[in-house]
Design an enzyme around this catalytic site. Sequence first.
Site, PDB file in Angstrom:
ATOM      1  N   LYS A 227       0.809  -1.217   0.000  1.00 11.92           N
ATOM      2  CA  LYS A 227       0.000   0.000   0.000  1.00 11.92           C
ATOM      3  C   LYS A 227       0.847   1.274   0.000  1.00 11.92           C
ATOM      4  O   LYS A 227       2.028   1.263   0.340  1.00 11.92           O
ATOM      5  CB  LYS A 227      -0.986  -0.001   1.174  1.00 11.92           C
ATOM      6  CG  LYS A 227      -2.168  -0.942   0.905  1.00 11.92           C
ATOM      7  CD  LYS A 227      -3.249  -0.876   1.955  1.00 11.92           C
ATOM      8  CE  LYS A 227      -4.366  -1.873   1.594  1.00 11.92           C
ATOM      9  NZ  LYS A 227      -5.405  -1.954   2.636  1.00 11.92           N
ATOM     10  N   ARG A 261      -3.447  -9.954   5.542  1.00  9.98           N
ATOM     11  CA  ARG A 261      -3.865 -10.043   4.135  1.00  9.98           C
ATOM     12  C   ARG A 261      -2.723  -9.522   3.264  1.00  9.98           C
ATOM     13  O   ARG A 261      -2.410  -8.331   3.308  1.00  9.98           O
ATOM     14  CB  ARG A 261      -5.143  -9.216   3.945  1.00  9.98           C
ATOM     15  CG  ARG A 261      -5.715  -9.236   2.541  1.00  9.98           C
ATOM     16  CD  ARG A 261      -6.958  -8.346   2.450  1.00  9.98           C
ATOM     17  NE  ARG A 261      -7.542  -8.364   1.109  1.00  9.98           N
ATOM     18  CZ  ARG A 261      -7.104  -7.614   0.116  1.00  9.98           C
ATOM     19  NH1 ARG A 261      -6.108  -6.773   0.278  1.00  9.98           N
ATOM     20  NH2 ARG A 261      -7.686  -7.697  -1.072  1.00  9.98           N
TER      21      ARG A 261
HETATM   22  C1  PT1 Z   1      -7.927  -4.393   3.545  1.00 11.55           C
HETATM   23  C2  PT1 Z   1      -8.207  -4.436   2.150  1.00 11.55           C
HETATM   24  C3  PT1 Z   1      -9.265  -5.309   1.727  1.00 11.55           C
HETATM   25  N1  PT1 Z   1      -7.534  -3.704   1.220  1.00 11.55           N
HETATM   26  C4  PT1 Z   1      -9.639  -5.963   3.946  1.00 11.55           C
HETATM   27  N2  PT1 Z   1      -9.951  -6.054   2.641  1.00 11.55           N
HETATM   28  C5  PT1 Z   1      -7.877  -3.769  -0.074  1.00 11.55           C
HETATM   29  N3  PT1 Z   1     -10.326  -6.699   4.863  1.00 11.55           N
HETATM   30  C6  PT1 Z   1      -8.912  -4.628  -0.483  1.00 11.55           C
HETATM   31  C7  PT1 Z   1      -3.081   2.226  -1.010  1.00 11.55           C
HETATM   32  O1  PT1 Z   1      -3.063   3.121  -0.166  1.00 11.55           O
HETATM   33  O2  PT1 Z   1      -6.981  -3.617   4.026  1.00 11.55           O
HETATM   34  N4  PT1 Z   1      -8.639  -5.146   4.396  1.00 11.55           N
HETATM   35  N5  PT1 Z   1      -9.573  -5.374   0.410  1.00 11.55           N
HETATM   36  C8  PT1 Z   1      -7.128  -2.932  -1.092  1.00 11.55           C
HETATM   37  N6  PT1 Z   1      -7.359  -1.532  -0.886  1.00 11.55           N
HETATM   38  C9  PT1 Z   1      -6.341  -0.578  -0.969  1.00 11.55           C
HETATM   39  C10 PT1 Z   1      -6.389   0.566  -0.171  1.00 11.55           C
HETATM   40  C11 PT1 Z   1      -5.256  -0.783  -1.804  1.00 11.55           C
HETATM   41  C12 PT1 Z   1      -5.338   1.478  -0.197  1.00 11.55           C
HETATM   42  C13 PT1 Z   1      -4.211   0.126  -1.839  1.00 11.55           C
HETATM   43  C14 PT1 Z   1      -4.227   1.265  -1.023  1.00 11.55           C
HETATM   44  O3  PT1 Z   1      -2.158   2.038  -1.823  1.00 11.55           O
END
Ligand code: PT1
Length: 283
Positions: A227, A261
């Site tokens: 992230k 995750r």
């Molecule tokens: C998470 C999550 C998810 N993240 C759960 N499910 C994502 N339970 C998808 C960035 O800042 O943390 N927990 N499902 C993916 N979402 C992101 C959010 C991907 C922020 C990248 C960023 O780069």
Amino acid sequence: MNANTPSLMCGRHRLDLSYPRVMGILNVTPDSFSDGGRHVSLDDALRHAERMLAEGAAIIDVGGESTRPGADGISPQQELERVAPVVEALVRELDALVSVDTSSPEVIRESAALGAGMINDVRALEREGAMVAAIGSGLPVCLMHRQGEPRDMQQAPRYDVPIEEAVADYLAARVAACEQAGLHRDRLLLDPGFGFGKTVEHNLRLLNRMERLVELELPLLVGMSRKSMIGKVLERPVEERLPGGLALTAMAVERGARILRVHDVAPSVDAVNMTWAVLKESC
Ligand code: PT1
């Protein structure tokens, strides 16, 4: 279940949470932030999941809607078309414990019917009909904190109270809403939602103070893999964020996370197990 309860029934699978486990990410979106378009064919998805399981993943998290910052929503029909064949194949061919990353009642219902073992909802069952669908599924649900929608959540995130209090209050309210609707708390997991409507400082503080969320006495799931919080601190592009991510993984385990995750399963399993050995003072 509370944090001391050793296992969670996930459909026909029992998930042992007496030690921290790794959840491997399987994106079936053409636009996902870090491996977009790489696991689009059913065969590729199966092979990638098989590898993650061999590397020690306890759960495969299948997602058809990208929720990275800036992403647009998709229709339940489109989401179902992406997710259903993959869930079915993972269950049939690999007998995997499949979690489905969805907020849609239709996808929740169909996934459960296909043999999925867990629902992972970044909108914490707030979407119309999702609560009823989740209850009907009989599966455990991960409730995640978020502010705003992926499209605009990173515009100018701000909170009136310390971030860990905002997240704890929100998650406690969602747990209460679930219990009121008839979804028992022994079927719930909680997630602080790193990167979902939070500045880098919010994310760093939230991880450092994650013990505040342990007080809610439910298993904690965290997702920080690749992230932008890592990218911003270390100034690394997405493909160079693994070492930073492993540091965050170790800290999350130390701060009470029970499910991690991640994209990079093998190194993450080592980081988790090494951290856990220190916490237990045994191997
Ligand atoms: C998470 C999550 C998810 N993240 C759960 N499910 C994502 N339970 C998808 C960035 O800042 O943390 N927990 N499902 C993916 N979402 C992101 C959010 C991907 C922020 C990248 C960023 O780069």
